[in-house]
Design an enzyme around this catalytic site. Structure first.
Site, PDB file in Angstrom:
ATOM      1  CB  SER A   7      -0.936  -0.001   1.212  1.00 56.84           C
ATOM      2  OG  SER A   7      -0.203  -0.179   2.406  1.00 56.84           O
ATOM      3  CD  GLU A  48       1.089   7.629   5.209  1.00 56.14           C
ATOM      4  OE1 GLU A  48       0.937   6.502   5.722  1.00 56.14           O
ATOM      5  OE2 GLU A  48       1.525   8.602   5.839  1.00 56.14           O
ATOM      6  CG  ASP A  64       1.801  14.392  17.202  1.00 54.68           C
ATOM      7  OD1 ASP A  64       1.549  14.045  18.361  1.00 54.68           O
ATOM      8  OD2 ASP A  64       2.477  13.710  16.399  1.00 54.68           O
ATOM      9  CG  PHE A 104      10.218  13.426   8.200  1.00 53.15           C
ATOM     10  CD1 PHE A 104       9.103  14.126   8.606  1.00 53.15           C
ATOM     11  CD2 PHE A 104      10.451  13.286   6.848  1.00 53.15           C
ATOM     12  CE1 PHE A 104       8.241  14.684   7.682  1.00 53.15           C
ATOM     13  CE2 PHE A 104       9.601  13.843   5.909  1.00 53.15           C
ATOM     14  CZ  PHE A 104       8.504  14.537   6.334  1.00 53.15           C
ATOM     15  CG  HIS A 108       1.571   1.859   4.591  1.00 54.92           C
ATOM     16  ND1 HIS A 108       0.391   2.003   3.887  1.00 54.92           N
ATOM     17  CD2 HIS A 108       1.846   3.091   5.099  1.00 54.92           C
ATOM     18  CE1 HIS A 108      -0.029   3.258   3.968  1.00 54.92           C
ATOM     19  NE2 HIS A 108       0.845   3.943   4.690  1.00 54.92           N
TER      20      HIS A 108
END
Ligand code: FAD
Length: 279
Positions: free
Chosen positions: A10, A12, A103, A210, A260
């Site tokens: 999958s 994103e 967040d 990140f 993913h």
């Protein structure tokens, strides 16, 4: 040794902010559809900041004939707004959600009627029954705000008990952390697929930024090698492809149910990794 087992993937995306970004993502998606992803998910800015962009991107994916999952975060939200958004998603034909706490950016007050993702999962189930397949987040290297690894694991189990069908992990570069997490979850009697989240390495500074923010660990040897490449982006990319392909191989060989990919709205790295994996 490479395993040849077919493993579902999958992908994103995040909602683009400009018309050019929307067009670019359209072409990135077409390239990634070659992987026949099980679904494509779209992130959702906490506090609803990207709601329009998220829902528009999800609409585009559905219109392209693919399965789409909308991320959905509850921090700062009220039951009334969540109810309204769920109704919109249902009308759009969305069948899968990634249910998150989120967040809030600093400066936002707390507030809202949901404290944890488990509250959101329970609310969605109570309001919409089995209309949505629900994914939740998992943290093999422990969520940065967790009181302890044990309490984080219990928080994960609470999301499953509240009605989650499946989980996607934060990204990591140490497969042992993932396998241990899956074992621990199993030992608690929690039985849902835990799909590893895969972050291709495209840029060293972006990855460091990140990872510091979300609590993902960059192993020392990877950090040092990346630093050693300086601005040599070709070497960073080549090294990143090797490291992440090896990680995916280990995960597939160890029984991960799917992969993913955090595409970062780019296609090249994800396509190359999947090609090396024979997918
Ligand atoms: P929770 O599961 O609620 O956990 C948050 C913290 O609370 C953890 O430390 C947990 O241990 C603790 N906790 C939970 N329940 C309890 C309890 N009952 N008692 C005590 N402590 C508890 N963010 C976005 O804003 N938009 C996105 O689209 C997005 N997509 C993501 C997709 C994936 C696959 C992942 C892994 C993360 C994503 N995030 C996204 C980031 C996520 O919102 C943050 O990591 C956030 O800090 C936690 O969200 P959560 O749903 O995991 O929260």
């Amino acid at each position: 040794m490479t395993s040849t087992t077919r493993i579902p993937v999958s992908v994103e995306f995040f909602p683009p902010k400009t018309p050019e970004g929307v067009e670019k993502l359209r072409s990135v998606r077409q390239q990634l559809y070659a992987l026949k992803p099980e679904f494509c998910s779209v992130t959702f800015g906490a506090g609803g900041s990207t709601q329009e962009g998220t829902f528009n991107t999800v609409r585009d994916i559905l219109a392209e004939g693919m399965n789409a999952a909308s991320h959905f975060s509850c921090v700062g939200a009220t039951k009334a707004t969540v109810r309204e958004q769920l109704a919109t998603l249902k009308t759009m034909g969305v069948k899968r959600l990634v249910a998150l706490r989120g967040d809030l950016p600093s400066g936002y007050g707390a507030g809202g009627e949901f404290q944890y993702a488990s509250d959101l999962v329970a609310f969605i189930r109570a309001e919409t029954g089995d209309d949505f397949y629900l994914e939740v987040a998992a943290y093999p290297e422990v969520h940065p705000q967790a009181k302890s690894p044990e309490s984080d694991l219990l928080a994960f189990a609470a999301k499953v008990k509240a009605g989650a069908n499946s989980a996607i992990t934060q990204y990591f570069y140490n497969s042992d952390a993932y396998f241990r997490f899956v074992e621990d979850v199993d030992a608690l009697g929690v039985q849902i697929p835990v799909v590893p989240g895969i972050m291709p390495i495209a840029s060293s500074t972006q990855l460091m930024r990140f990872s510091d923010a979300c609590g993902a660990e960059i192993p020392r040897w990877i950090r040092l090698r990346l630093q050693g490449f300086g601005d040599d982006s070709a070497s960073i990319k080549a090294f990143g492809l090797d490291v992440v392909t090896d990680l995916c191989e280990q995960l597939r060989a160890g029984g991960a149910p799917a992969l993913h990919f955090y595409s970062m709205n780019q296609s090249a790295a994800t396509l190359e990794i999947c090609s090396r994996l024979g997918l």
